[in-house]
Enzyme design. Structure first.
Site, PDB file in Angstrom:
ATOM      1  N   CYS A 280       0.801  -1.232   0.000  1.00  0.00           N
ATOM      2  CA  CYS A 280       0.000   0.000   0.000  1.00  0.00           C
ATOM      3  C   CYS A 280       0.829   1.274   0.000  1.00  0.00           C
ATOM      4  O   CYS A 280       0.817   2.037  -0.952  1.00  0.00           O
ATOM      5  CB  CYS A 280      -0.916   0.009   1.220  1.00  0.00           C
ATOM      6  SG  CYS A 280      -2.142  -1.284   1.148  1.00  0.00           S
TER       7      CYS A 280
HETATM    8  N1  LIG Z   1      -2.603  -6.195   1.508  1.00  0.00           N
HETATM    9  C1  LIG Z   1      -3.076  -5.166   2.157  1.00  0.00           C
HETATM   10  O1  LIG Z   1      -2.773  -5.003   3.320  1.00  0.00           O
HETATM   11  C2  LIG Z   1      -4.003  -4.156   1.516  1.00  0.00           C
HETATM   12  C3  LIG Z   1      -4.579  -3.196   2.342  1.00  0.00           C
HETATM   13  C4  LIG Z   1      -5.448  -2.268   1.792  1.00  0.00           C
HETATM   14  C5  LIG Z   1      -5.697  -2.293   0.430  1.00  0.00           C
HETATM   15  N2  LIG Z   1      -5.126  -3.229  -0.377  1.00  0.00           N
HETATM   16  C6  LIG Z   1      -5.486  -3.205  -1.784  1.00  0.00           C
HETATM   17  O2  LIG Z   1      -6.289  -4.334  -2.095  1.00  0.00           O
HETATM   18  C7  LIG Z   1      -6.031  -4.774  -3.424  1.00  0.00           C
HETATM   19  C8  LIG Z   1      -5.672  -6.254  -3.419  1.00  0.00           C
HETATM   20  O3  LIG Z   1      -4.466  -6.417  -2.679  1.00  0.00           O
HETATM   21  P1  LIG Z   1      -4.046  -7.761  -1.975  1.00  0.00           P
HETATM   22  O4  LIG Z   1      -3.063  -7.363  -0.930  1.00  0.00           O
HETATM   23  O5  LIG Z   1      -5.220  -8.564  -1.575  1.00  0.00           O
HETATM   24  O6  LIG Z   1      -3.284  -8.498  -3.188  1.00  0.00           O
HETATM   25  P2  LIG Z   1      -2.854 -10.040  -3.288  1.00  0.00           P
HETATM   26  O7  LIG Z   1      -1.770 -10.089  -4.302  1.00  0.00           O
HETATM   27  O8  LIG Z   1      -2.672 -10.616  -1.943  1.00  0.00           O
HETATM   28  O9  LIG Z   1      -4.147 -10.735  -3.871  1.00  0.00           O
HETATM   29  C9  LIG Z   1      -4.641 -10.502  -5.137  1.00  0.00           C
HETATM   30  C10 LIG Z   1      -5.244 -11.816  -5.623  1.00  0.00           C
HETATM   31  O10 LIG Z   1      -5.869 -11.538  -6.861  1.00  0.00           O
HETATM   32  C11 LIG Z   1      -5.563 -12.564  -7.760  1.00  0.00           C
HETATM   33  N3  LIG Z   1      -5.723 -12.025  -9.090  1.00  0.00           N
HETATM   34  C12 LIG Z   1      -4.851 -11.339  -9.846  1.00  0.00           C
HETATM   35  N4  LIG Z   1      -5.413 -10.989 -11.009  1.00  0.00           N
HETATM   36  C13 LIG Z   1      -6.666 -11.461 -10.979  1.00  0.00           C
HETATM   37  C14 LIG Z   1      -7.748 -11.409 -11.896  1.00  0.00           C
HETATM   38  N5  LIG Z   1      -7.634 -10.778 -13.069  1.00  0.00           N
HETATM   39  N6  LIG Z   1      -8.889 -12.012 -11.535  1.00  0.00           N
HETATM   40  C15 LIG Z   1      -9.005 -12.647 -10.359  1.00  0.00           C
HETATM   41  N7  LIG Z   1      -8.025 -12.724  -9.448  1.00  0.00           N
HETATM   42  C16 LIG Z   1      -6.875 -12.125  -9.771  1.00  0.00           C
HETATM   43  C17 LIG Z   1      -4.173 -13.013  -7.400  1.00  0.00           C
HETATM   44  O11 LIG Z   1      -3.903 -14.320  -7.840  1.00  0.00           O
HETATM   45  C18 LIG Z   1      -4.226 -12.915  -5.866  1.00  0.00           C
HETATM   46  O12 LIG Z   1      -4.694 -14.112  -5.289  1.00  0.00           O
HETATM   47  C19 LIG Z   1      -4.945  -3.852  -3.962  1.00  0.00           C
HETATM   48  O13 LIG Z   1      -5.538  -2.811  -4.679  1.00  0.00           O
HETATM   49  C20 LIG Z   1      -4.323  -3.301  -2.716  1.00  0.00           C
HETATM   50  O14 LIG Z   1      -3.732  -2.030  -2.942  1.00  0.00           O
HETATM   51  C21 LIG Z   1      -4.274  -4.169   0.148  1.00  0.00           C
END
Ligand SMILES: NC(=O)c1ccc[n+]([C@@H]2O[C@H](COP(=O)([O-])OP(=O)(O)OC[C@H]3O[C@@H](n4cnc5c(N)ncnc54)[C@H](O)[C@@H]3O)[C@@H](O)[C@H]2O)c1
Length: 447
Positions: A280
């Site tokens: 983030c």
């Molecule tokens: N990790 C955090 O602490 C956090 C906190 C707040 C916001 N976010 C936001 O949340 C969003 C997701 O982040 P995350 O940390 O969960 O990422 P992550 O990489 O842990 O998970 C993303 C998942 O999406 C899957 N994926 C990728 N492309 C895809 C598609 N086209 N269709 C379906 N699945 C797909 C991946 O295989 C993975 O399992 C981002 O925008 C991030 O900025 C993350």
């Protein structure tokens, strides 16, 4: 009853089917919270290993705990698939896919638009679609809805947003590893593309989240999330800059921050470190900076904070090399152990972790660098780094074999007392060794 009325009814009586797209750090705990609230959840991911993990009972996100994973895997109200045609089965679809940066630090919205395309293909009247991925204000209305509508038209549909289906944005505020809060207890902001979308999305989230806060538009919700992350990035940069200045004055920045934090109002403590990590804070502010540039505005705080925070690994390495030279150890013959590869304590997440940069910079100086991290047994080939290392076991002998140990991430599992006894030199970026300060004397420096 229109299809949207039916959707509302299903949310009320919990017969709603909720699709969660992207079962990562954000999507999986969200799926679990909504499932715990009584709804049926259908998880989607492009990565087949996430799907087989459920069949094999292999928890791939350790910090969430095995109980949560087993409960989902064994539930008849939970299913996972890579078949995106099944999006049509979901009454509500929540999108939690990555929003990374490209090499040139511009937003990579391809995951969001690809998912929107898949949703458009399967779209039917009476669905609610919510984007959770962090992005700049305007994405939900323009890029996300645009791609849904385009793909749904290409499939021969003429569905109208606001009339046939609803779209909203609700930012994720997940903080993996934090014990005090989880998805169900972190208040959730919700902003729809219209009032009905806001209201229906709020009702949907109330299934699994205790407090839901509606805002007037998707853009407000998008901007609020970016503000939260910019606020952290800027404040961390501020204390990192203070650290560099105060260190030259021989003043302990950690003591200064704690002293300032005794003020009961108007000050929130942030602590310095070896650089920014995670998905983030190092990334999201650039989404706003990019959008600001498009409208002819500069995001000067964001750019400056990025510059200062990115310079931290080099600062830590410079201090380490300086301390080694003072001890007559030349970089080319030096062995340095970096403690902690994850970007924060007690989790196994290495995304954007400054420890990788530390190791690369040490190597550029000719130093032999290793790492120890109980959560990461070996490194793998990543987009930017390919260290080819395995974690060194921490023992009195292994520690004594290094000219310096850099504490990059202060995992609770590390034996700090043993380090204090056996390390030749500890470079502490996390204030983990304060209680051993007297015992260690000149063998402890802060950076
Ligand atoms: N990790 C955090 O602490 C956090 C906190 C707040 C916001 N976010 C936001 O949340 C969003 C997701 O982040 P995350 O940390 O969960 O990422 P992550 O990489 O842990 O998970 C993303 C998942 O999406 C899957 N994926 C990728 N492309 C895809 C598609 N086209 N269709 C379906 N699945 C797909 C991946 O295989 C993975 O399992 C981002 O925008 C991030 O900025 C993350």
């Amino acid at each position: 009853m229109t299809p949207l009325d039916q959707l509302e009814q299903k949310i009320t009586d919990r017969s709603v089917v909720v699709g969660v797209v992207g079962l990562g750090y954000v999507g999986l705990p969200l799926a679990s919270a909504i499932h715990a609230g009584g709804a049926r959840v259908l998880g989607f991911d492009v990565d087949p290993s996430k799907i087989t993990a459920f069949a094999d009972g292999r928890n791939y996100l350790k910090h969430l705990g095995d109980d949560m994973f087993t409960e989902l895997a064994q539930s008849d109200r939970f299913d996972v698939t890579t078949d995106f045609a099944r999006l049509a089965e979901a009454d509500a679809i929540i999108v939690c896919v990555p929003t990374p940066l490209r090499e040139d630090r511009t937003p990579d919205l391809s995951y969001v638009t690809q998912t929107a395309g898949a949703i458009g293909k399967a779209l039917r009247a009476g669905q609610l679609v919510v984007l959770e991925s962090t992005t700049y204000p305007g994405t939900t209305r323009r890029e996300f809805l645009g791609a849904i509508v385009e793909s749904s038209r290409a499939s021969g549909q003429e569905l109208q947003p606001g009339e046939d289906f609803l779209v909203a944005f609700s930012p994720e505020r997940e903080d993996p590893g934090r014990k005090s809060h989880a998805t169900a207890t972190i208040p959730k902001l919700v902003g729809g593309l219209d009032d009905r979308a806001t209201n229906v999305a709020c009702d949907l989230y109330r299934i699994g989240v205790r407090e839901v806060i509606p805002v007037s538009s998707a853009e407000v919700a998008e901007a609020a999330k970016i503000l939260e992350n910019v606020y952290r990035a800027v404040n961390i940069a501020l204390v990192n800059e203070m650290k560099v200045i105060l260190s030259d004055m021989d003043i302990d920045v950690f003591e200064v921050v704690r002293a300032a934090a005794t003020k009961p109002f108007g000050f929130e403590p942030f602590y310095p470190g070896p650089g920014l990590g995670g998905h983030c804070i190092p990334i999201d502010p650039y989404y706003l900076a990019h959008r600001a540039k498009e409208i002819g505005r500069e995001a000067r705080f964001i750019e400056l904070a990025g510059e200062i925070n990115h310079a931290m690994p080099a600062y830590v390495v410079e201090k380490t090399i300086g301390a080694l030279k003072e001890r007559q150890v030349e970089p080319a013959s030096a062995r340095v152990l970096v403690l902690g590869l994850a970007y924060k304590p007690d989790i196994d997440d290495v995304r954007e972790s400054p420890s990788f940069e530390l190791i690369e910079l040490l190597r550029e100086h000719g130093v032999h660098a290793d790492y120890s991290d109980p959560y990461i047994k070996a490194t793998w080939k990543m987009r930017r780094y390919n260290l080819g290392l395995t974690s060194v076991e921490l023992t009195p002998e292994s520690v004594a074999g290094y000219d310096a140990v850099i504490i990059s991430t202060n995992h609770t599992a590390f034996d700090y007392e043993m380090l204090a006894q056996h390390a030749k030199l500890v470079v502490d970026t996390r204030d983990a060794m304060r209680i051993y300060e007297k015992q260690m004397g000149g063998r402890l420096i802060r950076a």
